[in-house]
Design an enzyme around this catalytic site. Structure first.
Site, PDB file in Angstrom:
ATOM      1  N   GLU A 188       0.834  -1.206   0.000  1.00 20.69           N
ATOM      2  CA  GLU A 188       0.000   0.000   0.000  1.00 20.69           C
ATOM      3  C   GLU A 188       0.867   1.255   0.000  1.00 20.69           C
ATOM      4  OE1 GLU A 188      -0.252  -2.732   1.868  1.00 20.69           O
ATOM      5  OE2 GLU A 188      -2.173  -2.809   2.904  1.00 20.69           O
ATOM      6  N   CYS A 195       0.187   1.736   7.213  1.00 19.39           N
ATOM      7  CA  CYS A 195      -0.443   2.013   5.915  1.00 19.39           C
ATOM      8  C   CYS A 195      -1.721   2.818   6.095  1.00 19.39           C
ATOM      9  CB  CYS A 195      -0.737   0.715   5.175  1.00 19.39           C
ATOM     10  SG  CYS A 195       0.765  -0.082   4.546  1.00 19.39           S
TER      11      CYS A 195
END
Length: 96
Positions: free
Chosen positions: A19, A54
Site C-alpha cells: 500500500e 499504511c
C-alpha cells in the site's frame, strides 16, 4: 492507477508494505489525493486489511474507499473513518 508490492527487509522495521509502495510511487509522480485503495493477498480465503502504518499514510492522502479482496474473489469495502477512527492528519498541524 498505481500498483505496489511488499518490499521485505531483514530489519523488519524497514519493510515497506504494498500500500505504501503504491502511494509513494503515486506521490512521486504528482498525485496528491486518493479516490480508492485496493488491497489484495495470496492468503487463501482471507480478506486482509492495511496495517496501522499504511492506514496512517492512506489517511494523509484523503478519505478514499478501501476495498480489500481475497484470492477467492470475496471482497469488502470500507472507509478510512472505519479503519482509522479519530486519526491524526494534516489538519491537526494547522495553526489557528
Amino acid at each position: 492507477m498505481f500498483s505496489g508490492c511488499n518490499v521485505e527487509n531483514a530489519s523488519y522495521g524497514l519493510t515497506t508494505c504494498a500500500e505504501r509502495c503504491a502511494i509513494f510511487k503515486a506521490a512521486s509522480e504528482g498525485m496528491r489525493g486518493l479516490k480508492a485503495v485496493v488491497v489484495t493477498t495470496d492468503v487463501a480465503d482471507k480478506i486482509v486489511y492495511p496495517c496501522g502504518a499504511c492506514r496512517q499514510v492512506i489517511a494523509e492522502f484523503g478519505n478514499p474507499i478501501v476495498v480489500c479482496v481475497a484470492p477467492d474473489g470475496s471482497m469488502e469495502s470500507t472507509t478510512m473513518e472505519s479503519l482509522l477512527p479519530k486519526s491524526f492528519g494534516p489538519a491537526d498541524l494547522m495553526k489557528e
